[in-house]
Design an enzyme around this catalytic site. Structure first.
Site, PDB file in Angstrom:
ATOM      1  N   GLU A   6     -35.667 -55.826  -2.899  1.00 41.99           N
ATOM      2  CA  GLU A   6     -35.208 -54.454  -3.041  1.00 41.99           C
ATOM      3  C   GLU A   6     -34.695 -54.190  -4.450  1.00 41.99           C
ATOM      4  O   GLU A   6     -34.288 -55.101  -5.162  1.00 41.99           O
ATOM      5  CB  GLU A   6     -34.123 -54.149  -2.014  1.00 41.99           C
ATOM      6  CG  GLU A   6     -33.049 -55.203  -1.937  1.00 41.99           C
ATOM      7  CD  GLU A   6     -32.156 -55.029  -0.714  1.00 41.99           C
ATOM      8  OE1 GLU A   6     -32.679 -55.015   0.407  1.00 41.99           O
ATOM      9  OE2 GLU A   6     -30.950 -54.898  -0.894  1.00 41.99           O
TER      10      GLU A   6
ATOM     11  N   CYS B 253     -30.701 -51.580 -10.496  1.00 40.49           N
ATOM     12  CA  CYS B 253     -30.236 -52.860  -9.974  1.00 40.49           C
ATOM     13  C   CYS B 253     -31.462 -53.559  -9.393  1.00 40.49           C
ATOM     14  O   CYS B 253     -32.128 -53.019  -8.498  1.00 40.49           O
ATOM     15  CB  CYS B 253     -29.188 -52.596  -8.887  1.00 40.49           C
ATOM     16  SG  CYS B 253     -28.618 -54.085  -8.070  1.00 40.49           S
TER      17      CYS B 253
ATOM     18  N   CYS C 231     -32.151 -65.750  -1.485  1.00 39.57           N
ATOM     19  CA  CYS C 231     -31.250 -66.430  -2.422  1.00 39.57           C
ATOM     20  C   CYS C 231     -30.824 -67.745  -1.798  1.00 39.57           C
ATOM     21  O   CYS C 231     -30.618 -67.823  -0.589  1.00 39.57           O
ATOM     22  CB  CYS C 231     -30.019 -65.560  -2.699  1.00 39.57           C
ATOM     23  SG  CYS C 231     -28.903 -66.257  -3.947  1.00 39.57           S
TER      24      CYS C 231
ATOM     25  N   CYS D 200     -23.660 -67.634  -0.266  1.00 38.80           N
ATOM     26  CA  CYS D 200     -22.311 -67.058  -0.231  1.00 38.80           C
ATOM     27  C   CYS D 200     -22.130 -66.343   1.118  1.00 38.80           C
ATOM     28  O   CYS D 200     -22.957 -65.497   1.483  1.00 38.80           O
ATOM     29  CB  CYS D 200     -22.112 -66.084  -1.389  1.00 38.80           C
ATOM     30  SG  CYS D 200     -22.399 -66.868  -3.002  1.00 38.80           S
TER      31      CYS D 200
ATOM     32  N   CYS E   5     -22.346 -62.370   1.643  1.00 41.32           N
ATOM     33  CA  CYS E   5     -23.489 -61.651   1.061  1.00 41.32           C
ATOM     34  C   CYS E   5     -24.672 -61.671   2.022  1.00 41.32           C
ATOM     35  O   CYS E   5     -25.046 -62.731   2.530  1.00 41.32           O
ATOM     36  CB  CYS E   5     -23.864 -62.307  -0.269  1.00 41.32           C
ATOM     37  SG  CYS E   5     -25.383 -61.671  -0.990  1.00 41.32           S
TER      38      CYS E   5
ATOM     39  N   GLY F  25     -30.993 -62.436  -5.093  1.00 34.66           N
ATOM     40  CA  GLY F  25     -31.283 -63.643  -5.849  1.00 34.66           C
ATOM     41  C   GLY F  25     -30.246 -64.038  -6.871  1.00 34.66           C
ATOM     42  O   GLY F  25     -29.387 -63.250  -7.250  1.00 34.66           O
ATOM     43  N   GLU F  26     -30.359 -65.282  -7.293  1.00 35.57           N
ATOM     44  CA  GLU F  26     -29.496 -65.827  -8.345  1.00 35.57           C
ATOM     45  C   GLU F  26     -30.350 -65.916  -9.611  1.00 35.57           C
ATOM     46  O   GLU F  26     -31.211 -66.805  -9.730  1.00 35.57           O
ATOM     47  CB  GLU F  26     -28.969 -67.199  -7.918  1.00 35.57           C
ATOM     48  CG  GLU F  26     -28.341 -68.021  -9.021  1.00 35.57           C
ATOM     49  CD  GLU F  26     -27.280 -67.271  -9.832  1.00 35.57           C
ATOM     50  OE1 GLU F  26     -26.453 -66.552  -9.258  1.00 35.57           O
ATOM     51  OE2 GLU F  26     -27.298 -67.415 -11.075  1.00 35.57           O
TER      52      GLU F  26
ATOM     53  N   SER G  28     -19.720 -64.017 -10.960  1.00 40.69           N
ATOM     54  CA  SER G  28     -19.185 -63.673  -9.636  1.00 40.69           C
ATOM     55  C   SER G  28     -18.137 -64.710  -9.269  1.00 40.69           C
ATOM     56  O   SER G  28     -18.461 -65.765  -8.732  1.00 40.69           O
ATOM     57  CB  SER G  28     -20.328 -63.652  -8.617  1.00 40.69           C
ATOM     58  OG  SER G  28     -21.234 -62.628  -8.965  1.00 40.69           O
ATOM     59  N   LEU G  29     -16.895 -64.416  -9.577  1.00 37.96           N
ATOM     60  CA  LEU G  29     -15.836 -65.416  -9.400  1.00 37.96           C
ATOM     61  C   LEU G  29     -15.273 -65.361  -7.972  1.00 37.96           C
ATOM     62  O   LEU G  29     -15.268 -66.356  -7.265  1.00 37.96           O
ATOM     63  CB  LEU G  29     -14.733 -65.200 -10.445  1.00 37.96           C
ATOM     64  CG  LEU G  29     -13.884 -66.435 -10.714  1.00 37.96           C
ATOM     65  CD1 LEU G  29     -14.695 -67.539 -11.376  1.00 37.96           C
ATOM     66  CD2 LEU G  29     -12.668 -66.091 -11.563  1.00 37.96           C
ATOM     67  N   HIS G  30     -14.771 -64.230  -7.585  1.00 39.52           N
ATOM     68  CA  HIS G  30     -14.285 -63.956  -6.216  1.00 39.52           C
ATOM     69  C   HIS G  30     -13.050 -64.736  -5.786  1.00 39.52           C
ATOM     70  O   HIS G  30     -12.471 -64.420  -4.736  1.00 39.52           O
ATOM     71  CB  HIS G  30     -15.399 -64.134  -5.176  1.00 39.52           C
ATOM     72  CG  HIS G  30     -16.624 -63.309  -5.455  1.00 39.52           C
ATOM     73  ND1 HIS G  30     -16.567 -61.972  -5.798  1.00 39.52           N
ATOM     74  CD2 HIS G  30     -17.953 -63.632  -5.462  1.00 39.52           C
ATOM     75  CE1 HIS G  30     -17.796 -61.517  -5.989  1.00 39.52           C
ATOM     76  NE2 HIS G  30     -18.650 -62.506  -5.808  1.00 39.52           N
TER      77      HIS G  30
ATOM     78  N   ASN H 258     -18.330 -54.939   0.770  1.00 44.69           N
ATOM     79  CA  ASN H 258     -19.244 -54.144   1.579  1.00 44.69           C
ATOM     80  C   ASN H 258     -19.611 -55.045   2.767  1.00 44.69           C
ATOM     81  O   ASN H 258     -20.460 -55.913   2.624  1.00 44.69           O
ATOM     82  CB  ASN H 258     -20.474 -53.814   0.719  1.00 44.69           C
ATOM     83  CG  ASN H 258     -21.409 -52.842   1.376  1.00 44.69           C
ATOM     84  OD1 ASN H 258     -21.100 -52.272   2.419  1.00 44.69           O
ATOM     85  ND2 ASN H 258     -22.572 -52.665   0.779  1.00 44.69           N
TER      86      ASN H 258
ATOM     87  N   CYS I 113     -26.730 -55.633  -1.954  1.00 45.47           N
ATOM     88  CA  CYS I 113     -26.498 -56.975  -1.413  1.00 45.47           C
ATOM     89  C   CYS I 113     -27.426 -57.350  -0.252  1.00 45.47           C
ATOM     90  O   CYS I 113     -27.013 -57.980   0.717  1.00 45.47           O
ATOM     91  CB  CYS I 113     -25.052 -57.138  -0.970  1.00 45.47           C
ATOM     92  SG  CYS I 113     -23.856 -56.334  -2.055  1.00 45.47           S
TER      93      CYS I 113
HETATM   94  N1  SAH Z   1     -26.517 -64.003  -7.405  1.00 44.78           N
HETATM   95  C1  SAH Z   1     -25.908 -63.197  -8.415  1.00 44.78           C
HETATM   96  C2  SAH Z   1     -26.383 -61.750  -8.419  1.00 44.78           C
HETATM   97  C3  SAH Z   1     -26.587 -61.016  -7.116  1.00 44.78           C
HETATM   98  S1  SAH Z   1     -25.218 -60.357  -6.236  1.00 44.78           S
HETATM   99  C4  SAH Z   1     -24.415 -63.255  -8.286  1.00 44.78           C
HETATM  100  O1  SAH Z   1     -23.908 -63.781  -7.305  1.00 44.78           O
HETATM  101  O2  SAH Z   1     -23.726 -62.827  -9.204  1.00 44.78           O
HETATM  102  C5  SAH Z   1     -24.431 -59.169  -7.231  1.00 44.78           C
HETATM  103  C6  SAH Z   1     -22.942 -59.070  -6.935  1.00 44.78           C
HETATM  104  O3  SAH Z   1     -22.691 -58.518  -5.629  1.00 44.78           O
HETATM  105  C7  SAH Z   1     -22.249 -60.442  -6.960  1.00 44.78           C
HETATM  106  O4  SAH Z   1     -21.032 -60.351  -7.652  1.00 44.78           O
HETATM  107  C8  SAH Z   1     -22.025 -60.688  -5.481  1.00 44.78           C
HETATM  108  O5  SAH Z   1     -21.005 -61.628  -5.255  1.00 44.78           O
HETATM  109  C9  SAH Z   1     -21.700 -59.309  -4.976  1.00 44.78           C
HETATM  110  N2  SAH Z   1     -21.798 -59.157  -3.526  1.00 44.78           N
HETATM  111  C10 SAH Z   1     -22.639 -59.777  -2.677  1.00 44.78           C
HETATM  112  N3  SAH Z   1     -22.415 -59.399  -1.413  1.00 44.78           N
HETATM  113  C11 SAH Z   1     -21.404 -58.507  -1.457  1.00 44.78           C
HETATM  114  C12 SAH Z   1     -20.724 -57.749  -0.457  1.00 44.78           C
HETATM  115  N4  SAH Z   1     -21.038 -57.854   0.829  1.00 44.78           N
HETATM  116  N5  SAH Z   1     -19.728 -56.920  -0.866  1.00 44.78           N
HETATM  117  C13 SAH Z   1     -19.416 -56.817  -2.185  1.00 44.78           C
HETATM  118  N6  SAH Z   1     -20.021 -57.499  -3.153  1.00 44.78           N
HETATM  119  C14 SAH Z   1     -21.006 -58.339  -2.799  1.00 44.78           C
END
Ligand code: SAH
Length: 367
Positions: free
Chosen positions: A108, A121, A128, A132, A135, A183-184, A240-242, A316, A359
């Protein structure tokens, strides 16, 4: 040339996509065209049609003889992306597309129009492998890497829709590209770097989008971040630290068991030093999971004094998820704590939520 979906002799989900003009740099295009028995300058002509005029109709390529048009189209311009569904929201200024690739895999892309810019985007892989848990794409696993052309064609499709006035607000151009779809990107490094080159190089080599408008987002593949730092491509790096602590990050971003928070940030600072680009730290705020005040302060301590900006993303929730977005008061306190440490921070807008926004949720709904 087989039509999409006709490659019945290949494994339905693992097939290598056919070679496409957008996989090739200008020298390779010239060679491909001469291999077809045509003069090399036809490569530049057709590249201009494809990338500057965004014309996919050989009838319009009037500076090429008819036979050459058809030869090049058949050999070098296979259809890579077939639309499955297109959904618009936000008064038609957000358009999400689900594409079927030649082997049936789904990806997508999302086009978001703002008053002063248009951001696409895009996806770098079908699925992927990073797993995570919050996601949607992570839940489905990895199908395969996209080719350079499959990545570039997502941007070209958006650019064409804009040029044709199909996006609300009249004709326009793509100014920004973020690798935040499926994807990554750094796990598909070679194709992604080649795609970025194609996006930034001026016509007829590429689309001529400013590198400053391009963001590559990663879970934190440390050796690849360091490699990207020295490609001479001043794109924005998003990490993407989180979570600021390894104990929690090991669970939210499983690749953290391989490269720890400290190593990821050290690589990010190397990136900032060598490119002079401000690194973006992505942090999805998850209620009572990673949104505590002490974590905001720890994050602030890790980042203070660096060329960095924090992008907070309200979670989300994926269907069936036990997690949800933070309470507004906790989000505000998180922002305040970071600002208190002198760290730049913004909360990301939440476009497209009602169309399974981002996502991987659209692909997940169309198995
Ligand atoms: N794989 C890469 C790029 C794709 S995701 C990465 O992880 O950075 C793009 C961003 O959306 C990342 O920061 C990811 O952690 C975030 N993301 C994924 N699922 C999400 C969700 N359910 N709610 C909010 N952010 C989300």
């Amino acid at each position: 040339m087989p039509k999409p979906g006709e490659l019945i002799f290949e494994s339905p989900r693992r097939g290598k996509p056919p070679v496409h003009l957008m996989d090739l740099d200008p020298a390779e295009r010239k060679k491909a065209v001469t291999d077809l028995g045509l003069p090399g300058f036809r490569a530049d002509q057709v590249s201009r049609h494809w990338l500057s005029r965004l014309s996919d109709d050989p009838q319009e390529w009037s500076d090429l003889p008819e036979g050459a048009r058809e030869t090049i189209r058949a050999a070098l311009l296979p259809t890579l992306l077939t639309p499955v569904r297109t959904i618009a929201c936000d008064e038609g200024t957000t358009v999400k597309s689900l594409w079927r690739l030649h082997d049936g895999a789904l990806v997508e892309s999302v086009l978001m129009r703002y008053p002063e810019r248009v951001t696409m985007c895009i996806s770098s892989q079908a699925g992927c492998g990073m797993n995570c848990p919050f996601c949607a794409t992570g839940q489905a696993g990895l199908t395969r890497n996209l080719s350079t052309a499959e990545i570039v064609e997502q941007v070209i499709a958006g650019a064409r829709a804009l040029q044709h006035g199909e996006v609300d607000g009249g004709p326009g151009r793509v100014t920004n590209v973020v690798f935040m779809g499926m994807g990554e990107p750094l796990a598909n490094y070679r194709a992604v770097v080649a795609a970025v080159r194609r996006l930034v190089e001026p016509s007829p080599a590429g689309l001529g989008i400013s590198a400053r408008g391009i963001t590559v987002s990663t879970v934190g593949l440390v050796p690849r971040i360091r490699e990207l730092a020295h490609e001479g491509l001043p794109v924005t790096l998003a990490v993407s630290l989180h979570a600021p602590d390894d104990a929690l990050r090991d669970t939210l971003v499983p690749v953290n068991t391989r490269w720890k928070v400290r190593e990821v940030l050290d690589a990010a600072w190397e990136y900032a030093r060598s490119t002079h680009r401000r690194v973006s730290i992505e942090y999805a705020l998850i209620k009572d999971v990673n949104d505590q005040r002490w974590r905001a302060e720890l994050l602030g301590d890790l980042l203070a004094g660096h060329l960095v900006h924090v992008n907070l993303i309200p979670l989300n929730p994926t269907p069936g998820s036990k997690w949800t977005a933070s309470r507004p008061e906790d989000e505000r306190a998180f922002v305040r704590a970071l600002k208190g440490k002198g760290v730049a921070v913004t909360v990301r807008d939440t476009r497209g939520r009602e169309i399974d926004g981002a996502c991987g949720q659209l692909a997940a709904a169309n198995p």
